[in-house]
Scaffold this motif. Structure first.
Motif, PDB file in Angstrom:
ATOM      1  N   PHE A   1      39.889  41.078  41.215  1.00 45.03           N
ATOM      2  CA  PHE A   1      39.163  39.926  40.713  1.00 45.03           C
ATOM      3  C   PHE A   1      40.129  39.014  39.968  1.00 45.03           C
ATOM      4  CE2 PHE A   1      36.023  43.340  40.972  1.00 45.03           C
ATOM      5  CZ  PHE A   1      35.069  42.736  41.764  1.00 45.03           C
ATOM      6  N   ALA A   2      39.980  37.722  40.155  1.00 44.68           N
ATOM      7  CA  ALA A   2      40.847  36.744  39.504  1.00 44.68           C
ATOM      8  C   ALA A   2      40.439  36.591  38.038  1.00 44.68           C
ATOM      9  CB  ALA A   2      40.736  35.395  40.210  1.00 44.68           C
ATOM     10  N   ALA A   3      41.405  36.703  37.149  1.00 45.40           N
ATOM     11  CA  ALA A   3      41.189  36.472  35.718  1.00 45.40           C
ATOM     12  C   ALA A   3      41.706  35.081  35.365  1.00 45.40           C
ATOM     13  CB  ALA A   3      41.914  37.535  34.895  1.00 45.40           C
ATOM     14  N   LYS A   4      41.129  34.481  34.327  1.00 44.38           N
ATOM     15  CA  LYS A   4      41.525  33.124  33.935  1.00 44.38           C
ATOM     16  C   LYS A   4      42.774  33.097  33.080  1.00 44.38           C
ATOM     17  CE  LYS A   4      36.910  31.318  34.362  1.00 44.38           C
ATOM     18  NZ  LYS A   4      35.746  30.737  33.735  1.00 44.38           N
ATOM     19  N   ASP A   5      43.126  34.258  32.492  1.00 48.35           N
ATOM     20  CA  ASP A   5      44.294  34.326  31.620  1.00 48.35           C
ATOM     21  C   ASP A   5      44.633  35.797  31.365  1.00 48.35           C
ATOM     22  OD1 ASP A   5      42.474  35.239  29.590  1.00 48.35           O
ATOM     23  OD2 ASP A   5      42.146  33.179  28.949  1.00 48.35           O
ATOM     24  N   PRO A   6      45.762  36.090  30.723  1.00 45.41           N
ATOM     25  CA  PRO A   6      46.132  37.481  30.453  1.00 45.41           C
ATOM     26  C   PRO A   6      45.088  38.210  29.604  1.00 45.41           C
ATOM     27  CG  PRO A   6      48.018  36.059  30.096  1.00 45.41           C
ATOM     28  CD  PRO A   6      46.836  35.166  30.304  1.00 45.41           C
TER      29      PRO A   6
ATOM     30  N   MET B   1      36.616  33.995  42.495  1.00 47.02           N
ATOM     31  CA  MET B   1      36.233  35.298  42.017  1.00 47.02           C
ATOM     32  C   MET B   1      37.083  36.400  42.643  1.00 47.02           C
ATOM     33  SD  MET B   1      32.575  37.138  42.248  1.00 47.02           S
ATOM     34  CE  MET B   1      32.293  38.564  41.275  1.00 47.02           C
ATOM     35  N   ILE B   2      37.100  36.490  43.964  1.00 45.35           N
ATOM     36  CA  ILE B   2      37.909  37.505  44.630  1.00 45.35           C
ATOM     37  C   ILE B   2      39.310  36.936  44.822  1.00 45.35           C
ATOM     38  CG2 ILE B   2      38.234  38.950  46.679  1.00 45.35           C
ATOM     39  CD1 ILE B   2      35.736  39.705  45.094  1.00 45.35           C
ATOM     40  N   ASP B   3      40.306  37.665  44.329  1.00 46.97           N
ATOM     41  CA  ASP B   3      41.697  37.260  44.509  1.00 46.97           C
ATOM     42  C   ASP B   3      42.236  37.861  45.800  1.00 46.97           C
ATOM     43  OD1 ASP B   3      44.202  36.067  43.139  1.00 46.97           O
ATOM     44  OD2 ASP B   3      44.822  38.051  43.852  1.00 46.97           O
ATOM     45  N   HIS B   4      42.006  39.153  46.001  1.00 42.89           N
ATOM     46  CA  HIS B   4      42.384  39.820  47.238  1.00 42.89           C
ATOM     47  C   HIS B   4      41.647  41.146  47.326  1.00 42.89           C
ATOM     48  CE1 HIS B   4      45.335  41.514  44.355  1.00 42.89           C
ATOM     49  NE2 HIS B   4      45.233  42.620  45.088  1.00 42.89           N
ATOM     50  N   PHE B   5      41.630  41.744  48.515  1.00 49.78           N
ATOM     51  CA  PHE B   5      41.025  43.055  48.677  1.00 49.78           C
ATOM     52  C   PHE B   5      41.753  43.801  49.779  1.00 49.78           C
ATOM     53  CE2 PHE B   5      38.848  40.648  51.871  1.00 49.78           C
ATOM     54  CZ  PHE B   5      38.496  41.544  52.867  1.00 49.78           C
ATOM     55  N   GLY B   6      41.540  45.103  49.825  1.00 48.29           N
ATOM     56  CA  GLY B   6      42.214  45.914  50.820  1.00 48.29           C
ATOM     57  C   GLY B   6      41.344  47.045  51.314  1.00 48.29           C
ATOM     58  N   ILE B   7      41.614  47.454  52.544  1.00 47.60           N
ATOM     59  CA  ILE B   7      40.936  48.594  53.145  1.00 47.60           C
ATOM     60  C   ILE B   7      41.982  49.609  53.570  1.00 47.60           C
ATOM     61  CG2 ILE B   7      38.972  47.204  53.909  1.00 47.60           C
ATOM     62  CD1 ILE B   7      40.214  47.266  56.755  1.00 47.60           C
ATOM     63  N   ASN B   8      41.560  50.841  53.747  1.00 43.62           N
ATOM     64  CA  ASN B   8      42.459  51.887  54.222  1.00 43.62           C
ATOM     65  C   ASN B   8      42.139  52.205  55.667  1.00 43.62           C
ATOM     66  OD1 ASN B   8      44.205  52.774  51.951  1.00 43.62           O
ATOM     67  ND2 ASN B   8      42.213  52.849  50.951  1.00 43.62           N
ATOM     68  N   CYS B   9      43.170  52.491  56.436  1.00 40.65           N
ATOM     69  CA  CYS B   9      43.042  52.654  57.878  1.00 40.65           C
ATOM     70  C   CYS B   9      43.531  54.028  58.318  1.00 40.65           C
ATOM     71  CB  CYS B   9      43.844  51.568  58.587  1.00 40.65           C
ATOM     72  SG  CYS B   9      43.371  49.909  58.072  1.00 40.65           S
TER      73      CYS B   9
ATOM     74  N   ASN C   1      36.619  53.632  43.764  1.00 41.38           N
ATOM     75  CA  ASN C   1      37.349  52.490  44.293  1.00 41.38           C
ATOM     76  C   ASN C   1      38.390  51.978  43.298  1.00 41.38           C
ATOM     77  OD1 ASN C   1      35.885  52.004  46.866  1.00 41.38           O
ATOM     78  ND2 ASN C   1      34.170  51.848  45.442  1.00 41.38           N
ATOM     79  N   ASN C   2      39.468  51.442  43.818  1.00 38.45           N
ATOM     80  CA  ASN C   2      40.559  50.884  43.026  1.00 38.45           C
ATOM     81  C   ASN C   2      40.224  49.424  42.736  1.00 38.45           C
ATOM     82  OD1 ASN C   2      42.971  49.585  42.297  1.00 38.45           O
ATOM     83  ND2 ASN C   2      44.216  50.936  43.529  1.00 38.45           N
ATOM     84  N   VAL C   3      39.906  49.123  41.468  1.00 36.73           N
ATOM     85  CA  VAL C   3      39.464  47.793  41.079  1.00 36.73           C
ATOM     86  C   VAL C   3      40.487  47.196  40.121  1.00 36.73           C
ATOM     87  CG1 VAL C   3      37.566  46.478  40.077  1.00 36.73           C
ATOM     88  CG2 VAL C   3      37.083  48.562  41.351  1.00 36.73           C
ATOM     89  N   GLU C   4      40.815  45.947  40.333  1.00 41.29           N
ATOM     90  CA  GLU C   4      41.886  45.286  39.592  1.00 41.29           C
ATOM     91  C   GLU C   4      41.413  43.939  39.049  1.00 41.29           C
ATOM     92  OE1 GLU C   4      46.194  43.185  40.747  1.00 41.29           O
ATOM     93  OE2 GLU C   4      45.027  44.235  42.271  1.00 41.29           O
ATOM     94  N   ALA C   5      41.998  43.532  37.934  1.00 41.14           N
ATOM     95  CA  ALA C   5      41.915  42.150  37.459  1.00 41.14           C
ATOM     96  C   ALA C   5      43.334  41.611  37.476  1.00 41.14           C
ATOM     97  CB  ALA C   5      41.321  42.071  36.068  1.00 41.14           C
ATOM     98  N   VAL C   6      43.516  40.381  37.961  1.00 43.04           N
ATOM     99  CA  VAL C   6      44.843  39.802  38.082  1.00 43.04           C
ATOM    100  C   VAL C   6      44.850  38.357  37.619  1.00 43.04           C
ATOM    101  CG1 VAL C   6      44.486  39.192  40.517  1.00 43.04           C
ATOM    102  CG2 VAL C   6      46.820  39.414  39.622  1.00 43.04           C
ATOM    103  N   PHE C   7      45.946  37.988  36.957  1.00 46.31           N
ATOM    104  CA  PHE C   7      46.229  36.616  36.568  1.00 46.31           C
ATOM    105  C   PHE C   7      47.600  36.264  37.131  1.00 46.31           C
ATOM    106  CE2 PHE C   7      48.093  33.681  33.304  1.00 46.31           C
ATOM    107  CZ  PHE C   7      47.312  32.587  33.627  1.00 46.31           C
TER     108      PHE C   7
END
Length: 129
Positions: free
Chosen positions: A69-74, A1-9, A116-122
């Motif tokens: 968030f990880a997507a299954k396809d484009p 489900m989660i591909d990656h995440f980031g925080i600001n410092c 928040n910056n939210v992304e879907a990625v394949f």
């Protein structure tokens, strides 16, 4: 489900030193470094990112978080993006290839209702043309 995440410092240099060491003892290293953002992980996959909140890439006072968030396809990336827009999300980046990450990185970014910056990625490339 989660591909990656980031925080600001707030103190980016101190945070880089901290995460270099604490993640290093767990076997994780810097996988990418863009100057204002560093991605940590293993085997070429940066799963945890830190960003310099003073570099102008943060929307508002809430110190936005980034989650992908990880997507299954484009098609999943595209559906995520268009559904988010239909719900009133602010578009940040339309679905496209991001070769600066890797040659098959296909992602789209929106800002959620809380900023928040939210992304879907394949990771298998974009749609066939």
């Amino acid at each position: 489900m989660i591909d990656h995440f980031g925080i600001n410092c707030a103190d980016f240099d101190k945070s880089k030193e901290f995460y270099d060491k604490v993640l290093g003892v767990l076997g994780y290293t810097r996988q990418m470094d863009f100057g204002v953002a560093v991605g940590y992980g293993a085997e070429g996959h940066p799963a945890f990112w830190i960003g310099d909140m003073n570099a102008g890439n943060v929307a508002g006072p809430n110190r936005e978080m980034h989650v992908a968030f990880a997507a299954k396809d484009p098609g999943g990336v595209q559906a995520f993006f268009h559904t988010a827009l239909a719900l009133g999300a602010e578009p940040l980046h339309e679905p496209r290839l991001w070769p600066e990450y890797h040659d098959k990185y296909y992602g789209a970014f929106v800002r959620d209702p809380d900023g928040n910056n939210v992304e879907a990625v394949f990771h298998g490339g974009g749609p066939q043309t």
